[in-house]
Design a protein around this motif. Structure first.
Motif, PDB file in Angstrom:
ATOM      1  N   LEU A   1       2.808   2.501   5.264  1.00  0.00           N
ATOM      2  CA  LEU A   1       2.465   1.396   4.536  1.00  0.00           C
ATOM      3  C   LEU A   1       1.481   0.486   5.641  1.00  0.00           C
ATOM      4  O   LEU A   1       0.395   0.038   5.294  1.00  0.00           O
ATOM      5  CB  LEU A   1       3.338   0.630   4.025  1.00  0.00           C
ATOM      6  CG  LEU A   1       3.740   1.004   2.595  1.00  0.00           C
ATOM      7  CD1 LEU A   1       5.192   0.206   2.353  1.00  0.00           C
ATOM      8  CD2 LEU A   1       3.013   0.948   1.467  1.00  0.00           C
ATOM      9  N   GLU A   2       2.118   0.241   6.828  1.00  0.00           N
ATOM     10  CA  GLU A   2       1.444  -0.588   7.743  1.00  0.00           C
ATOM     11  C   GLU A   2       0.414   0.275   8.602  1.00  0.00           C
ATOM     12  O   GLU A   2      -0.572  -0.639   8.935  1.00  0.00           O
ATOM     13  CB  GLU A   2       2.380  -0.855   8.911  1.00  0.00           C
ATOM     14  CG  GLU A   2       3.562  -1.872   8.208  1.00  0.00           C
ATOM     15  CD  GLU A   2       4.560  -2.454   8.931  1.00  0.00           C
ATOM     16  OE1 GLU A   2       4.485  -1.926  10.398  1.00  0.00           O
ATOM     17  OE2 GLU A   2       5.417  -3.140   8.523  1.00  0.00           O
ATOM     18  N   ARG A   3       0.299   1.628   8.366  1.00  0.00           N
ATOM     19  CA  ARG A   3      -1.002   2.268   8.981  1.00  0.00           C
ATOM     20  C   ARG A   3      -2.145   2.030   7.851  1.00  0.00           C
ATOM     21  O   ARG A   3      -3.324   1.799   8.195  1.00  0.00           O
ATOM     22  CB  ARG A   3      -0.415   3.781   8.814  1.00  0.00           C
ATOM     23  CG  ARG A   3      -1.762   4.543   9.314  1.00  0.00           C
ATOM     24  CD  ARG A   3      -1.415   5.980   9.722  1.00  0.00           C
ATOM     25  NE  ARG A   3      -1.194   6.743   8.262  1.00  0.00           N
ATOM     26  CZ  ARG A   3      -2.478   7.269   7.796  1.00  0.00           C
ATOM     27  NH1 ARG A   3      -3.590   7.141   8.239  1.00  0.00           N
ATOM     28  NH2 ARG A   3      -2.208   7.979   6.470  1.00  0.00           N
ATOM     29  N   ARG A   4      -1.939   1.854   6.514  1.00  0.00           N
ATOM     30  CA  ARG A   4      -2.870   1.823   5.508  1.00  0.00           C
ATOM     31  C   ARG A   4      -3.269   0.437   5.402  1.00  0.00           C
ATOM     32  O   ARG A   4      -4.470   0.004   5.360  1.00  0.00           O
ATOM     33  CB  ARG A   4      -2.417   2.421   4.354  1.00  0.00           C
ATOM     34  CG  ARG A   4      -2.135   3.987   4.179  1.00  0.00           C
ATOM     35  CD  ARG A   4      -3.220   5.030   4.315  1.00  0.00           C
ATOM     36  NE  ARG A   4      -2.761   6.234   4.117  1.00  0.00           N
ATOM     37  CZ  ARG A   4      -3.344   6.930   3.253  1.00  0.00           C
ATOM     38  NH1 ARG A   4      -4.658   6.502   2.450  1.00  0.00           N
ATOM     39  NH2 ARG A   4      -2.908   8.405   3.075  1.00  0.00           N
ATOM     40  N   TYR A   5      -2.208  -0.593   5.768  1.00  0.00           N
ATOM     41  CA  TYR A   5      -2.402  -1.734   5.353  1.00  0.00           C
ATOM     42  C   TYR A   5      -1.600  -2.636   6.561  1.00  0.00           C
ATOM     43  O   TYR A   5      -0.581  -3.192   6.317  1.00  0.00           O
ATOM     44  CB  TYR A   5      -1.910  -2.365   3.980  1.00  0.00           C
ATOM     45  CG  TYR A   5      -2.262  -1.462   2.841  1.00  0.00           C
ATOM     46  CD1 TYR A   5      -3.596  -1.046   2.495  1.00  0.00           C
ATOM     47  CD2 TYR A   5      -1.092  -0.664   2.134  1.00  0.00           C
ATOM     48  CE1 TYR A   5      -3.912  -0.293   1.327  1.00  0.00           C
ATOM     49  CE2 TYR A   5      -1.645   0.149   1.060  1.00  0.00           C
ATOM     50  CZ  TYR A   5      -2.864   0.151   0.656  1.00  0.00           C
ATOM     51  OH  TYR A   5      -3.203   1.277  -0.252  1.00  0.00           O
TER      52      TYR A   5
END
Length: 275
Positions: free
Chosen positions: A4-8
């Motif tokens: 999730l933190e890679r995308r957002y």
């Protein structure tokens, strides 16, 4: 969380926002996830019934400062329910709004918009600055429509709500370029005007700003329910999470828009339909 933190990335969120992990052990196994727009008693009940390990929500549960999460309070009761059921909660809000693809890309896809560009790009040098990123999207419709036709089309392609879809401007106005912004978007009326689009679709438009905008010959306005403009992103979010081996992803279709009743007067036979 890493995916999730890679995308957002949390660093892309507005300073006032509260994103990331809210509840849950980072080392806990995740086998089933529910994607929701709002963390409310109804979506929590849906999550518990489905036996999920994690909820990924768009809107923060705890946005303002709190001094108590006692179960006697609305949000405290939700926190207690999730902790007792060992359900993690993660939020991707304005960091998902500015991402490319992000919330408004999913909304733009409902209208088949092409040639997308941001409505409101991040400030150069800010953490979120980058190709294609920013709040909202501008694109070309597959074929021109009148404002009346586009409003009816919006009601057909967006999730159904009691709020429905309404528009401001000449119903016969031809629309070729459309700006969209998921969620509350009247802070970007000036950006829509500066972009020279024919119409702007968003949610939560207010009486005075909308009236002054139309009176100043700005783009036509289309106002949909807040939940309906952000629900399309959940499908994209679920697709991302399904890339993790062994993770089942569910999407909530519970309408969490607070408006539950809508009534409109019948249109006169000899007049343009009231939208």
């Amino acid at each position: 969380m890493a995916e999730l933190e890679r995308r957002y990335p949390p660093g892309w969120a507005e300073q006032w926002d509260r994103v990331g992990l809210v509840l849950g052990e980072p080392s806990a196994p995740v086998r089933r996830v529910l994607c929701v727009v709002d963390v409310v008693p109804e979506t929590v009940a849906e999550a518990l019934t489905a036996g999920v390990d994690m909820i990924v929500a768009h809107h923060p549960l705890l946005l303002g400062g709190v001094s108590s999460v006692a179960p006697t309070t609305y949000k405290g009761r939700i926190v207690h329910q999730l902790i007792k059921a060992d359900v993690a909660l993660y939020v991707a809000h304005t960091n998902a709004d500015v991402a490319a693809p992000g919330v408004s890309d999913a909304l733009a896809a409902r209208f088949g918009l092409t040639g997308l560009r941001p409505l409101h790009p991040p400030v150069p040098g800010s953490p979120a600055a980058g190709p294609g990123r920013g709040i909202g999207r501008i694109g070309q419709l597959p074929a021109p429509m009148t404002l009346a036709e586009l409003t009816r089309h919006a009601a057909a392609v967006l999730p159904v709500t009691a709020w429905g879809v309404r528009a401001a401007g000449d119903p016969r106005r031809r629309v070729r370029t459309l700006a969209v912004s998921g969620g509350s978007g009247d802070g970007f009326l000036a950006a829509a005007t500066a972009a020279g689009v024919d119409a702007y679709l968003t949610a939560d438009l207010r009486h005075h700003p909308a009236g002054e905008h139309v009176a100043a010959d700005g783009p036509a306005l289309i106002d949909a329910a807040h939940w309906a403009t952000e629900r399309p992103w959940l499908d994209d979010l679920a697709a991302i999470l399904r890339e993790a081996p062994g993770v089942e992803t569910l999407v909530s279709d519970l309408d969490t828009d607070p408006w539950t009743v809508h009534a409109a007067p019948p249109a006169a036979d000899d007049k343009e339909p009231r939208l």
